[in-house]
Scaffold this motif. Sequence first.
Motif, PDB file in Angstrom:
ATOM      1  N   GLN A 165      -0.352  -4.279  -8.429  1.00  0.00           N
ATOM      2  CA  GLN A 165      -0.006  -4.193  -7.012  1.00  0.00           C
ATOM      3  C   GLN A 165      -0.407  -5.429  -6.217  1.00  0.00           C
ATOM      4  O   GLN A 165      -1.536  -5.905  -6.326  1.00  0.00           O
ATOM      5  CB  GLN A 165      -0.697  -2.966  -6.400  1.00  0.00           C
ATOM      6  CG  GLN A 165      -0.386  -2.773  -4.928  1.00  0.00           C
ATOM      7  CD  GLN A 165      -1.386  -1.887  -4.250  1.00  0.00           C
ATOM      8  OE1 GLN A 165      -1.640  -0.771  -4.706  1.00  0.00           O
ATOM      9  NE2 GLN A 165      -1.969  -2.359  -3.152  1.00  0.00           N
ATOM     10  N   PRO A 166       0.483  -5.918  -5.376  1.00  0.00           N
ATOM     11  CA  PRO A 166       0.118  -6.964  -4.421  1.00  0.00           C
ATOM     12  C   PRO A 166      -0.449  -6.332  -3.149  1.00  0.00           C
ATOM     13  O   PRO A 166      -0.412  -5.111  -2.967  1.00  0.00           O
ATOM     14  CB  PRO A 166       1.460  -7.640  -4.135  1.00  0.00           C
ATOM     15  CG  PRO A 166       2.445  -6.492  -4.195  1.00  0.00           C
ATOM     16  CD  PRO A 166       1.917  -5.580  -5.298  1.00  0.00           C
ATOM     17  N   ALA A 167      -0.967  -7.183  -2.272  1.00  0.00           N
ATOM     18  CA  ALA A 167      -1.215  -6.825  -0.869  1.00  0.00           C
ATOM     19  C   ALA A 167      -2.051  -5.559  -0.676  1.00  0.00           C
ATOM     20  O   ALA A 167      -1.727  -4.734   0.169  1.00  0.00           O
ATOM     21  CB  ALA A 167       0.121  -6.691  -0.134  1.00  0.00           C
ATOM     22  N   GLU A 168      -3.143  -5.447  -1.435  1.00  0.00           N
ATOM     23  CA  GLU A 168      -4.064  -4.345  -1.157  1.00  0.00           C
ATOM     24  C   GLU A 168      -4.926  -4.664   0.046  1.00  0.00           C
ATOM     25  O   GLU A 168      -5.220  -3.782   0.860  1.00  0.00           O
ATOM     26  CB  GLU A 168      -4.952  -4.067  -2.377  1.00  0.00           C
ATOM     27  CG  GLU A 168      -5.840  -2.822  -2.221  1.00  0.00           C
ATOM     28  CD  GLU A 168      -7.129  -3.069  -1.469  1.00  0.00           C
ATOM     29  OE1 GLU A 168      -7.616  -2.121  -0.806  1.00  0.00           O
ATOM     30  OE2 GLU A 168      -7.665  -4.189  -1.522  1.00  0.00           O
ATOM     31  N   GLU A 169      -5.323  -5.923   0.175  1.00  0.00           N
ATOM     32  CA  GLU A 169      -6.266  -6.290   1.228  1.00  0.00           C
ATOM     33  C   GLU A 169      -5.703  -6.062   2.630  1.00  0.00           C
ATOM     34  O   GLU A 169      -6.450  -5.780   3.559  1.00  0.00           O
ATOM     35  CB  GLU A 169      -6.714  -7.750   1.064  1.00  0.00           C
ATOM     36  CG  GLU A 169      -7.523  -8.017  -0.189  1.00  0.00           C
ATOM     37  CD  GLU A 169      -8.872  -7.311  -0.193  1.00  0.00           C
ATOM     38  OE1 GLU A 169      -9.305  -6.857   0.885  1.00  0.00           O
ATOM     39  OE2 GLU A 169      -9.491  -7.209  -1.274  1.00  0.00           O
ATOM     40  N   ILE A 171      -3.548  -3.673   3.199  1.00  0.00           N
ATOM     41  CA  ILE A 171      -3.155  -2.263   3.067  1.00  0.00           C
ATOM     42  C   ILE A 171      -1.646  -2.042   3.198  1.00  0.00           C
ATOM     43  O   ILE A 171      -1.199  -1.017   3.697  1.00  0.00           O
ATOM     44  CB  ILE A 171      -3.932  -1.336   4.031  1.00  0.00           C
ATOM     45  CG1 ILE A 171      -3.596  -1.615   5.498  1.00  0.00           C
ATOM     46  CG2 ILE A 171      -5.419  -1.426   3.771  1.00  0.00           C
ATOM     47  CD1 ILE A 171      -4.161  -0.552   6.447  1.00  0.00           C
ATOM     48  N   GLN A 172      -0.874  -2.989   2.685  1.00  0.00           N
ATOM     49  CA  GLN A 172       0.583  -2.847   2.710  1.00  0.00           C
ATOM     50  C   GLN A 172       1.185  -2.659   1.324  1.00  0.00           C
ATOM     51  O   GLN A 172       2.274  -2.119   1.184  1.00  0.00           O
ATOM     52  CB  GLN A 172       1.213  -4.076   3.381  1.00  0.00           C
ATOM     53  CG  GLN A 172       0.844  -4.239   4.836  1.00  0.00           C
ATOM     54  CD  GLN A 172       1.474  -5.476   5.469  1.00  0.00           C
ATOM     55  OE1 GLN A 172       2.349  -6.108   4.881  1.00  0.00           O
ATOM     56  NE2 GLN A 172       1.011  -5.837   6.653  1.00  0.00           N
ATOM     57  N   GLY A 173       0.473  -3.080   0.291  1.00  0.00           N
ATOM     58  CA  GLY A 173       1.066  -3.155  -1.035  1.00  0.00           C
ATOM     59  C   GLY A 173       1.379  -1.822  -1.679  1.00  0.00           C
ATOM     60  O   GLY A 173       2.450  -1.638  -2.261  1.00  0.00           O
ATOM     61  N   ALA A 174       0.447  -0.870  -1.611  1.00  0.00           N
ATOM     62  CA  ALA A 174       0.666   0.415  -2.278  1.00  0.00           C
ATOM     63  C   ALA A 174       1.870   1.129  -1.688  1.00  0.00           C
ATOM     64  O   ALA A 174       2.753   1.598  -2.426  1.00  0.00           O
ATOM     65  CB  ALA A 174      -0.580   1.292  -2.166  1.00  0.00           C
ATOM     66  N   TRP A 175       1.905   1.221  -0.374  1.00  0.00           N
ATOM     67  CA  TRP A 175       3.018   1.916   0.265  1.00  0.00           C
ATOM     68  C   TRP A 175       4.338   1.218  -0.028  1.00  0.00           C
ATOM     69  O   TRP A 175       5.361   1.871  -0.294  1.00  0.00           O
ATOM     70  CB  TRP A 175       2.787   2.024   1.764  1.00  0.00           C
ATOM     71  CG  TRP A 175       3.834   2.837   2.457  1.00  0.00           C
ATOM     72  CD1 TRP A 175       4.800   2.406   3.314  1.00  0.00           C
ATOM     73  CD2 TRP A 175       4.053   4.245   2.324  1.00  0.00           C
ATOM     74  NE1 TRP A 175       5.597   3.446   3.730  1.00  0.00           N
ATOM     75  CE2 TRP A 175       5.163   4.593   3.139  1.00  0.00           C
ATOM     76  CE3 TRP A 175       3.419   5.257   1.593  1.00  0.00           C
ATOM     77  CZ2 TRP A 175       5.639   5.898   3.233  1.00  0.00           C
ATOM     78  CZ3 TRP A 175       3.898   6.552   1.691  1.00  0.00           C
ATOM     79  CH2 TRP A 175       4.991   6.861   2.499  1.00  0.00           C
ATOM     80  N   ALA A 176       4.321  -0.126  -0.002  1.00  0.00           N
ATOM     81  CA  ALA A 176       5.552  -0.879  -0.277  1.00  0.00           C
ATOM     82  C   ALA A 176       6.038  -0.618  -1.697  1.00  0.00           C
ATOM     83  O   ALA A 176       7.250  -0.454  -1.936  1.00  0.00           O
ATOM     84  CB  ALA A 176       5.310  -2.369  -0.060  1.00  0.00           C
ATOM     85  N   MET A 177       5.116  -0.564  -2.656  1.00  0.00           N
ATOM     86  CA  MET A 177       5.515  -0.294  -4.040  1.00  0.00           C
ATOM     87  C   MET A 177       6.050   1.130  -4.198  1.00  0.00           C
ATOM     88  O   MET A 177       7.043   1.369  -4.901  1.00  0.00           O
ATOM     89  CB  MET A 177       4.346  -0.533  -4.991  1.00  0.00           C
ATOM     90  CG  MET A 177       3.967  -1.997  -5.160  1.00  0.00           C
ATOM     91  SD  MET A 177       2.935  -2.294  -6.626  1.00  0.00           S
ATOM     92  CE  MET A 177       4.141  -2.207  -7.954  1.00  0.00           C
ATOM     93  N   ASP A 180       9.416   1.358  -2.953  1.00  0.00           N
ATOM     94  CA  ASP A 180      10.340   0.645  -3.833  1.00  0.00           C
ATOM     95  C   ASP A 180      10.433   1.288  -5.216  1.00  0.00           C
ATOM     96  O   ASP A 180      10.935   0.686  -6.163  1.00  0.00           O
ATOM     97  CB  ASP A 180       9.890  -0.821  -3.968  1.00  0.00           C
ATOM     98  CG  ASP A 180      11.038  -1.757  -4.321  1.00  0.00           C
ATOM     99  OD1 ASP A 180      12.204  -1.296  -4.368  1.00  0.00           O
ATOM    100  OD2 ASP A 180      10.775  -2.954  -4.553  1.00  0.00           O
ATOM    101  N   GLY A 181       9.921   2.514  -5.348  1.00  0.00           N
ATOM    102  CA  GLY A 181      10.142   3.283  -6.567  1.00  0.00           C
ATOM    103  C   GLY A 181       9.118   3.129  -7.662  1.00  0.00           C
ATOM    104  O   GLY A 181       9.382   3.512  -8.812  1.00  0.00           O
ATOM    105  N   ALA A 182       7.917   2.632  -7.345  1.00  0.00           N
ATOM    106  CA  ALA A 182       6.908   2.422  -8.392  1.00  0.00           C
ATOM    107  C   ALA A 182       6.471   3.724  -9.059  1.00  0.00           C
ATOM    108  O   ALA A 182       6.027   3.707 -10.218  1.00  0.00           O
ATOM    109  CB  ALA A 182       5.691   1.696  -7.821  1.00  0.00           C
TER     110      ALA A 182
END
Length: 410
Positions: A165-169, A171-177, A180-182
């Motif tokens: 996952q990108p962009a944990e710091e 707090i955007q990465g998890a939701w974005a993934m 996007d169907g992760a």
Amino acid sequence: MNTIHVSTMAGLLATFALAAGSAAHAQNQELVDRADRRLESLRQELIDVRRDLHRHPEVSGQEERTAGVVVARLRALGLEVRTDVGGHGVVGVLRGGAPGPVVAFRADMDAIYSDAPDPVSFASETPGVRHICGHDIHTTVGLALAEALAAIRDDLPGTVKFIFQPAEENIQGAWAMIEDGALENPVPDVIFAFHTAPLQVGQIGSVEGPALPGLDRVTVTIRGDGDLEAAARAYARAVSSVNTGQAVAPKEFVGAMMGPPRPRPEQGDWVLGGMVRAGSPEARAHAERKMKEEFAAISFEDVTYELTYEARALPDMVNDPELVRSTLETIRSVVGDGLLEVNEITPYFSEDFAFYQQTVPGAMYWLGVSNSELGYVGMPYSPDYVADEGSIFVGAKVMAAVVIDYLQRH
């Protein structure tokens, strides 16, 4: 059927059950041993991977190089790989030799801004950016786990999904993934993760239930014909007034993080935003109430303000208690007394792993990376953060055993 026959049948069933359990345990251990041997054969190679990631840290949204390293290694293992998921996210799917459940493992990849000197020989080569939250360790553990499980894939009854996952710091990465169907095709039954912690290397911390608090989002908009800049700074101080510091009990802790006030010439106003973290619902309610009282006491001529307080913009990170309990025996089989059942909230940090847990039963464990003998202190965000690289193999071996056990049991 008489009593003797019933008793005999019950005894036979118990004997069969015991034999089946012993056979399953032996099979699990054989797979774990093979996975461990694969990891040991790659020890220096994986350490080199970690040091490469450490030398080239990338902040949230810029993890292109890191993702490239991940993709190359997953593809070399023959995994199904999907790229650019929710940004620079990577999803790898390892299908076992027999049908079964789907287990996911998530590792975050981004670094953070830090001007402090990097005290290791493989120091960051990117000015002002460092891996002082351990995401280079997380990423390497994920890659090590993929190597270990790929070596025994034909004997795995199920599928393992790797989420880098990108962009944990920010707090955007998890939701974005997720958007996007992760978590689709295949859908995981459970999801696991680690976070580096200032426990000693060789130790794993487990938490059943609430582990980390979420974040409340605060936005203040200042308008009018008065001194908007002075008012904005006053309101920023009011937000910061809710901070308790770390001397209080964990459940009483409140921490506010505010960005600098900034003008918006096109709108003719000023805005400031930030986050509030609290160790309990009571502390959260107290912080919101105190903030509103402080705002009400501020007065500037020809100035108005609008306060937006969004509770739990990032949810609390709550480990599934039953899932955690089901893994403790397996973890203990790897680290022995190194398993620490913490079972209390750590109020000083937050994690967007919580978003996955909104959809899938999940558990994050604390991965010890400190080494008191060598003077390594693995406290996330500390300017002198150093992680013992032995933690890579502790984490990978523990998670390999947990995944194998889950797939076999389900």
